[in-house]
Design a protein around this motif. Structure first.
Motif, PDB file in Angstrom:
ATOM      1  N   LEU A   1     -76.161 -64.082   2.510  1.00  0.00           N
ATOM      2  CA  LEU A   1     -75.227 -64.986   3.183  1.00  0.00           C
ATOM      3  C   LEU A   1     -73.807 -64.814   2.676  1.00  0.00           C
ATOM      4  O   LEU A   1     -72.851 -64.929   3.448  1.00  0.00           O
ATOM      5  CB  LEU A   1     -75.664 -66.441   3.020  1.00  0.00           C
ATOM      6  CG  LEU A   1     -76.829 -66.874   3.892  1.00  0.00           C
ATOM      7  CD1 LEU A   1     -77.082 -68.368   3.756  1.00  0.00           C
ATOM      8  CD2 LEU A   1     -76.620 -66.512   5.339  1.00  0.00           C
TER       9      LEU A   1
ATOM     10  N   ASN B   1     -70.804 -63.949   5.119  1.00  0.00           N
ATOM     11  CA  ASN B   1     -69.614 -64.793   5.121  1.00  0.00           C
ATOM     12  C   ASN B   1     -68.357 -63.966   4.826  1.00  0.00           C
ATOM     13  O   ASN B   1     -67.311 -64.166   5.449  1.00  0.00           O
ATOM     14  CB  ASN B   1     -69.781 -65.922   4.101  1.00  0.00           C
ATOM     15  CG  ASN B   1     -68.829 -67.054   4.340  1.00  0.00           C
ATOM     16  OD1 ASN B   1     -68.650 -67.503   5.470  1.00  0.00           O
ATOM     17  ND2 ASN B   1     -68.209 -67.524   3.278  1.00  0.00           N
TER      18      ASN B   1
ATOM     19  N   ARG C   1     -76.353 -72.200   4.264  1.00  0.00           N
ATOM     20  CA  ARG C   1     -75.145 -72.163   5.096  1.00  0.00           C
ATOM     21  C   ARG C   1     -74.239 -73.338   4.773  1.00  0.00           C
ATOM     22  O   ARG C   1     -73.017 -73.201   4.762  1.00  0.00           O
ATOM     23  CB  ARG C   1     -75.534 -72.198   6.574  1.00  0.00           C
ATOM     24  CG  ARG C   1     -75.213 -70.955   7.309  1.00  0.00           C
ATOM     25  CD  ARG C   1     -75.342 -71.050   8.822  1.00  0.00           C
ATOM     26  NE  ARG C   1     -76.033 -72.174   9.350  1.00  0.00           N
ATOM     27  CZ  ARG C   1     -77.239 -72.134   9.937  1.00  0.00           C
ATOM     28  NH1 ARG C   1     -77.885 -70.998  10.045  1.00  0.00           N
ATOM     29  NH2 ARG C   1     -77.801 -73.219  10.419  1.00  0.00           N
TER      30      ARG C   1
ATOM     31  N   THR D   1     -75.868 -65.851  11.508  1.00  0.00           N
ATOM     32  CA  THR D   1     -77.181 -65.956  10.872  1.00  0.00           C
ATOM     33  C   THR D   1     -78.296 -66.269  11.864  1.00  0.00           C
ATOM     34  O   THR D   1     -79.447 -66.441  11.463  1.00  0.00           O
ATOM     35  CB  THR D   1     -77.168 -67.040   9.772  1.00  0.00           C
ATOM     36  OG1 THR D   1     -76.806 -68.299  10.356  1.00  0.00           O
ATOM     37  CG2 THR D   1     -76.189 -66.675   8.664  1.00  0.00           C
TER      38      THR D   1
END
Length: 189
Positions: free
Chosen positions: A36, A40, A162, A179
């Motif tokens: 993640l 990001n 998240r 995602t």
């Protein structure tokens, strides 16, 4: 009577404890957080791409570049023993999320009459090579996370992870899009 009352109380407490334990989700696999973070990071590069598009007046949609990126991702997927179609969907989701950021920022800047006065990196010489490097890292992290994609807890892990990356509504929505292909729901016959 007293003994059966205690037994009932102990049984109920045990049931409540086991229900509470079952309701507590297991921790996310350690491979999710780095994945993640890379997604990001890639998404935040959309801000820089938007600046270059603002300055150049070029459209956000760049179909030939997208096709090239997806073709490259398919090759890398095969080298990493990943399903090329899954990887193509993942990379397409990243590009869609990135475009979402770009469209949102361009709309904000158009409404304000100006883009931020920040340094603009060169799209072809600086930003695209960075995106290509991130893609290689992203695919390795995706491969590390792949065994957990079908886990029923995957969406819960993903939502929690998240939320740790929240920035603003535009980037939050884009991260949700980025995602969207990570967890796989079981298909019902």
């Amino acid at each position: 009577m007293l003994h059966s009352s205690r037994l009932l109380t102990c049984t109920l407490l045990a049931l409540f404890a086991s229900a509470a334990h079952a309701a507590t989700p297991s921790p996310a696999p350690p491979t999710l957080k780095p994945l993640l973070a890379t997604l990001n990071e890639r998404l935040n590069i959309g801000d820089l791409v938007a600046l270059t598009k603002w300055d150049s007046g070029k459209p956000i949609q760049d179909s030939p570049r997208e096709a090239q990126v997806i073709a490259n991702a398919r090759k890398l997927a095969s080298e990493r023993k990943l399903d090329p179609e899954d990887v193509a969907q993942l990379i397409a989701a990243q590009m869609e999320a990135n475009k979402l950021v770009q469209y949102g920022l361009l709309a904000q800047w158009q409404a304000a009459g100006a883009a931020p006065d920040t340094k603009r990196p060169d799209l072809a010489k600086q930003i695209r090579p960075l995106l290509d490097q991130l893609q290689s890292r992203l695919l390795q992290q995706y491969a590390d996370f792949a065994p957990y994609r079908h886990d029923p807890k995957c969406p819960v892990w993903l939502a929690a992870a998240r939320s740790d990356l929240n920035r603003d509504p535009l980037h939050d929505l884009a991260l949700t899009r980025a995602t969207g292909e990570l967890c796989v729901r079981p298909t019902t016959p």
